[in-house]
Design a protein around this motif. Sequence first.
Motif, PDB file in Angstrom:
ATOM      1  N   ARG A   1      19.583  -8.437 -30.479  1.00  0.00           N
ATOM      2  CA  ARG A   1      18.909  -9.016 -31.640  1.00  0.00           C
ATOM      3  C   ARG A   1      19.236 -10.506 -31.764  1.00  0.00           C
ATOM      4  O   ARG A   1      20.362 -10.922 -31.509  1.00  0.00           O
ATOM      5  CB  ARG A   1      19.379  -8.283 -32.904  1.00  0.00           C
ATOM      6  N   GLY A   2      18.233 -11.291 -32.200  1.00  0.00           N
ATOM      7  CA  GLY A   2      18.435 -12.739 -32.332  1.00  0.00           C
ATOM      8  C   GLY A   2      17.866 -13.451 -31.129  1.00  0.00           C
ATOM      9  O   GLY A   2      17.614 -12.846 -30.085  1.00  0.00           O
ATOM     10  N   ASP A   3      17.641 -14.770 -31.292  1.00  0.00           N
ATOM     11  CA  ASP A   3      17.052 -15.546 -30.196  1.00  0.00           C
ATOM     12  C   ASP A   3      18.098 -15.973 -29.167  1.00  0.00           C
ATOM     13  O   ASP A   3      17.930 -15.773 -27.974  1.00  0.00           O
ATOM     14  CB  ASP A   3      16.430 -16.837 -30.748  1.00  0.00           C
ATOM     15  N   VAL A   4      19.165 -16.597 -29.660  1.00  0.00           N
ATOM     16  CA  VAL A   4      20.063 -17.271 -28.719  1.00  0.00           C
ATOM     17  C   VAL A   4      21.205 -16.401 -28.210  1.00  0.00           C
ATOM     18  O   VAL A   4      21.778 -16.685 -27.161  1.00  0.00           O
ATOM     19  CB  VAL A   4      20.683 -18.558 -29.317  1.00  0.00           C
ATOM     20  N   GLU A   5      21.523 -15.357 -28.969  1.00  0.00           N
ATOM     21  CA  GLU A   5      22.715 -14.581 -28.639  1.00  0.00           C
ATOM     22  C   GLU A   5      22.691 -14.077 -27.200  1.00  0.00           C
ATOM     23  O   GLU A   5      23.705 -14.072 -26.518  1.00  0.00           O
ATOM     24  CB  GLU A   5      22.869 -13.412 -29.616  1.00  0.00           C
ATOM     25  N   ALA A   6      21.528 -13.629 -26.743  1.00  0.00           N
ATOM     26  CA  ALA A   6      21.482 -13.044 -25.390  1.00  0.00           C
ATOM     27  C   ALA A   6      20.822 -13.964 -24.371  1.00  0.00           C
ATOM     28  O   ALA A   6      20.487 -13.516 -23.269  1.00  0.00           O
ATOM     29  CB  ALA A   6      20.759 -11.706 -25.430  1.00  0.00           C
ATOM     30  N   ILE A   7      20.631 -15.229 -24.708  1.00  0.00           N
ATOM     31  CA  ILE A   7      20.147 -16.131 -23.649  1.00  0.00           C
ATOM     32  C   ILE A   7      21.249 -16.157 -22.595  1.00  0.00           C
ATOM     33  O   ILE A   7      22.406 -16.463 -22.897  1.00  0.00           O
ATOM     34  CB  ILE A   7      19.865 -17.549 -24.194  1.00  0.00           C
ATOM     35  N   PRO A   8      20.913 -15.795 -21.361  1.00  0.00           N
ATOM     36  CA  PRO A   8      21.998 -15.578 -20.386  1.00  0.00           C
ATOM     37  C   PRO A   8      22.548 -16.861 -19.780  1.00  0.00           C
ATOM     38  O   PRO A   8      21.885 -17.897 -19.743  1.00  0.00           O
ATOM     39  CB  PRO A   8      21.299 -14.746 -19.304  1.00  0.00           C
ATOM     40  N   SER A   9      23.756 -16.747 -19.293  1.00  0.00           N
ATOM     41  CA  SER A   9      24.349 -17.830 -18.506  1.00  0.00           C
ATOM     42  C   SER A   9      23.887 -17.658 -17.064  1.00  0.00           C
ATOM     43  O   SER A   9      23.346 -16.606 -16.683  1.00  0.00           O
ATOM     44  CB  SER A   9      25.876 -17.746 -18.564  1.00  0.00           C
ATOM     45  N   VAL A  10      24.154 -18.657 -16.266  1.00  0.00           N
ATOM     46  CA  VAL A  10      23.766 -18.587 -14.860  1.00  0.00           C
ATOM     47  C   VAL A  10      24.468 -17.396 -14.191  1.00  0.00           C
ATOM     48  O   VAL A  10      23.862 -16.661 -13.393  1.00  0.00           O
ATOM     49  CB  VAL A  10      24.010 -19.952 -14.169  1.00  0.00           C
ATOM     50  N   GLY A  11      25.722 -17.157 -14.589  1.00  0.00           N
ATOM     51  CA  GLY A  11      26.466 -16.021 -14.021  1.00  0.00           C
ATOM     52  C   GLY A  11      25.852 -14.688 -14.428  1.00  0.00           C
ATOM     53  O   GLY A  11      25.767 -13.757 -13.620  1.00  0.00           O
ATOM     54  N   ASP A  12      25.419 -14.581 -15.696  1.00  0.00           N
ATOM     55  CA  ASP A  12      24.778 -13.341 -16.158  1.00  0.00           C
ATOM     56  C   ASP A  12      23.541 -13.033 -15.315  1.00  0.00           C
ATOM     57  O   ASP A  12      23.300 -11.893 -14.925  1.00  0.00           O
ATOM     58  CB  ASP A  12      24.308 -13.478 -17.622  1.00  0.00           C
ATOM     59  N   VAL A  13      22.734 -14.073 -15.069  1.00  0.00           N
ATOM     60  CA  VAL A  13      21.482 -13.843 -14.322  1.00  0.00           C
ATOM     61  C   VAL A  13      21.799 -13.443 -12.887  1.00  0.00           C
ATOM     62  O   VAL A  13      21.217 -12.495 -12.342  1.00  0.00           O
ATOM     63  CB  VAL A  13      20.563 -15.091 -14.355  1.00  0.00           C
ATOM     64  N   LYS A  14      22.760 -14.125 -12.288  1.00  0.00           N
ATOM     65  CA  LYS A  14      23.104 -13.797 -10.887  1.00  0.00           C
ATOM     66  C   LYS A  14      23.592 -12.361 -10.784  1.00  0.00           C
ATOM     67  O   LYS A  14      23.193 -11.618  -9.897  1.00  0.00           O
ATOM     68  CB  LYS A  14      24.192 -14.756 -10.379  1.00  0.00           C
ATOM     69  N   ARG A  15      24.449 -11.969 -11.730  1.00  0.00           N
ATOM     70  CA  ARG A  15      24.989 -10.611 -11.714  1.00  0.00           C
ATOM     71  C   ARG A  15      23.863  -9.585 -11.860  1.00  0.00           C
ATOM     72  O   ARG A  15      23.803  -8.579 -11.183  1.00  0.00           O
ATOM     73  CB  ARG A  15      25.981 -10.441 -12.863  1.00  0.00           C
ATOM     74  N   PHE A  16      22.924  -9.889 -12.771  1.00  0.00           N
ATOM     75  CA  PHE A  16      21.790  -8.986 -13.015  1.00  0.00           C
ATOM     76  C   PHE A  16      20.950  -8.854 -11.737  1.00  0.00           C
ATOM     77  O   PHE A  16      20.587  -7.750 -11.325  1.00  0.00           O
ATOM     78  CB  PHE A  16      20.962  -9.550 -14.167  1.00  0.00           C
ATOM     79  N   LEU A  17      20.686  -9.987 -11.093  1.00  0.00           N
ATOM     80  CA  LEU A  17      19.844  -9.946  -9.896  1.00  0.00           C
ATOM     81  C   LEU A  17      20.556  -9.277  -8.725  1.00  0.00           C
ATOM     82  O   LEU A  17      19.920  -8.630  -7.886  1.00  0.00           O
ATOM     83  CB  LEU A  17      19.395 -11.365  -9.503  1.00  0.00           C
ATOM     84  N   ASP A  18      21.862  -9.433  -8.686  1.00  0.00           N
ATOM     85  CA  ASP A  18      22.614  -8.798  -7.585  1.00  0.00           C
ATOM     86  C   ASP A  18      22.899  -7.336  -7.879  1.00  0.00           C
ATOM     87  O   ASP A  18      23.534  -6.656  -7.072  1.00  0.00           O
ATOM     88  CB  ASP A  18      23.964  -9.504  -7.380  1.00  0.00           C
ATOM     89  N   GLY A  19      22.505  -6.874  -9.080  1.00  0.00           N
ATOM     90  CA  GLY A  19      22.788  -5.480  -9.447  1.00  0.00           C
ATOM     91  C   GLY A  19      24.273  -5.251  -9.642  1.00  0.00           C
ATOM     92  O   GLY A  19      24.757  -4.120  -9.536  1.00  0.00           O
ATOM     93  N   GLY A  20      24.995  -6.334  -9.920  1.00  0.00           N
ATOM     94  CA  GLY A  20      26.455  -6.244 -10.044  1.00  0.00           C
ATOM     95  C   GLY A  20      26.876  -5.461 -11.277  1.00  0.00           C
ATOM     96  O   GLY A  20      26.155  -5.389 -12.250  1.00  0.00           O
ATOM     97  N   SER A  21      28.028  -4.846 -11.208  1.00  0.00           N
ATOM     98  CA  SER A  21      28.489  -4.070 -12.366  1.00  0.00           C
ATOM     99  C   SER A  21      29.648  -4.802 -13.023  1.00  0.00           C
ATOM    100  O   SER A  21      30.234  -5.731 -12.474  1.00  0.00           O
ATOM    101  CB  SER A  21      28.937  -2.693 -11.896  1.00  0.00           C
ATOM    102  N   HIS A  22      29.967  -4.374 -14.239  1.00  0.00           N
ATOM    103  CA  HIS A  22      31.084  -4.961 -14.985  1.00  0.00           C
ATOM    104  C   HIS A  22      32.215  -3.951 -15.057  1.00  0.00           C
ATOM    105  O   HIS A  22      31.976  -2.759 -15.152  1.00  0.00           O
ATOM    106  CB  HIS A  22      30.654  -5.242 -16.427  1.00  0.00           C
ATOM    107  N   VAL A  23      33.438  -4.446 -15.064  1.00  0.00           N
ATOM    108  CA  VAL A  23      34.565  -3.563 -15.358  1.00  0.00           C
ATOM    109  C   VAL A  23      34.625  -3.445 -16.881  1.00  0.00           C
ATOM    110  O   VAL A  23      34.777  -4.455 -17.584  1.00  0.00           O
ATOM    111  CB  VAL A  23      35.882  -4.168 -14.820  1.00  0.00           C
ATOM    112  N   LEU A  24      34.422  -2.271 -17.399  1.00  0.00           N
ATOM    113  CA  LEU A  24      34.306  -2.137 -18.859  1.00  0.00           C
ATOM    114  C   LEU A  24      35.621  -1.770 -19.536  1.00  0.00           C
ATOM    115  O   LEU A  24      35.805  -2.025 -20.711  1.00  0.00           O
ATOM    116  CB  LEU A  24      33.230  -1.097 -19.210  1.00  0.00           C
ATOM    117  N   ARG A  25      36.503  -1.102 -18.824  1.00  0.00           N
ATOM    118  CA  ARG A  25      37.766  -0.740 -19.474  1.00  0.00           C
ATOM    119  C   ARG A  25      38.852  -0.465 -18.439  1.00  0.00           C
ATOM    120  O   ARG A  25      38.561  -0.243 -17.280  1.00  0.00           O
ATOM    121  CB  ARG A  25      37.595   0.460 -20.407  1.00  0.00           C
TER     122      ARG A  25
END
Length: 318
Positions: free
Chosen positions: A294-318
């Motif tokens: 929700r919101g306009d700017v909160e989820a505007i991605p960083s360059v790293g976010d986009v690269k991770r998304f395109l590479d299908g990379g996963s996050h360590v969540l816990r």
Amino acid sequence: MVDLVALGETMIQLNALTSGPLRYVNYFEKHAAGTESNVAVGMVRMGHSAGWISKLGDDELGRYIHGFLRGEGIDVSRVQFDGGAPMGLYFVQRDYPIPGKSVIYYYRRDSAASRLTPEDVDEEYIASAKVFHTTGVTLALSETCRKSVDKAIEVAHGSGVQVSFDTNIRLKLWAPDEARRVMLPYLGRADILFTDIQDSEILLGDADPASAAKKYLDMGVDTAVVKMGERGAYVATRDGGASMGGAFKVPVVDVTGAGDAFDAAFLSCRMRGLDLDRSLEFANAAGALCVTVRGDVEAIPSVGDVKRFLDGGSHVLR
Ligand code: KDG
């Protein structure tokens, strides 16, 4: 020296926390929003420097926007406070009357930003940028906003600064005929033109992305980008380049701001010398990531976010 200078109104967005007609909504979330400053935020997240020219109400809401954008790393040194006018604001109504869509209600007439004048546009600042960015929203606000845009574009053209313009027609701000009459003379003054098929239908009577893009190039644009929502985007350049990029499927929470995230990512890719295919892919991914929160700017991605998304990379969540 700043990579991008954006000019336009930043508003308070009051986003409904529950779905349905606003008269039944009791809780709203406050956000900073506005198409041009969204692009500036997007550029910073892509690793660039960005400045913003505007006017804010000299009140608590104006101070909130000022602090918020400064906190995002935007240079706010060219922003003025106007004690005589309020901040513009808008409400977002969700899922009514069309499930999955939002309706926007503006309260922005005679806002502080609509009082921007050419005297508020610092020539040296514009001349020091690589790109100047504004949109059709600013043209719709007032005659003095149009004159401010005229001055900024003139300075940009005289200083080798690229002009980026997004048509962004908001039919709650003006009628289609008025939007077309005012905006047509601006299109050919853009080096990079962002638009979509709905706006192209209004401006050119042509909703076909390739033929609309050709018309924009014939007007003098160097790079014409036609966004097609869920179908992705098409781009054509004056030197004969063209590319079509499909959109990415993501869970949609709030679509406002997606076009701005797209613009920032595309501008960033072109500044970094990426080709049209990769720039479109990156921009489509940035637009997709933006709609997931929700919101306009909160989820505007960083360059790293986009690269991770395109590479299908996963996050360590816990
Ligand atoms: O692109 C998002 C904008 O539409 C939103 O932030 C509000 O600037 C805005 C406008 O005028 O519609």
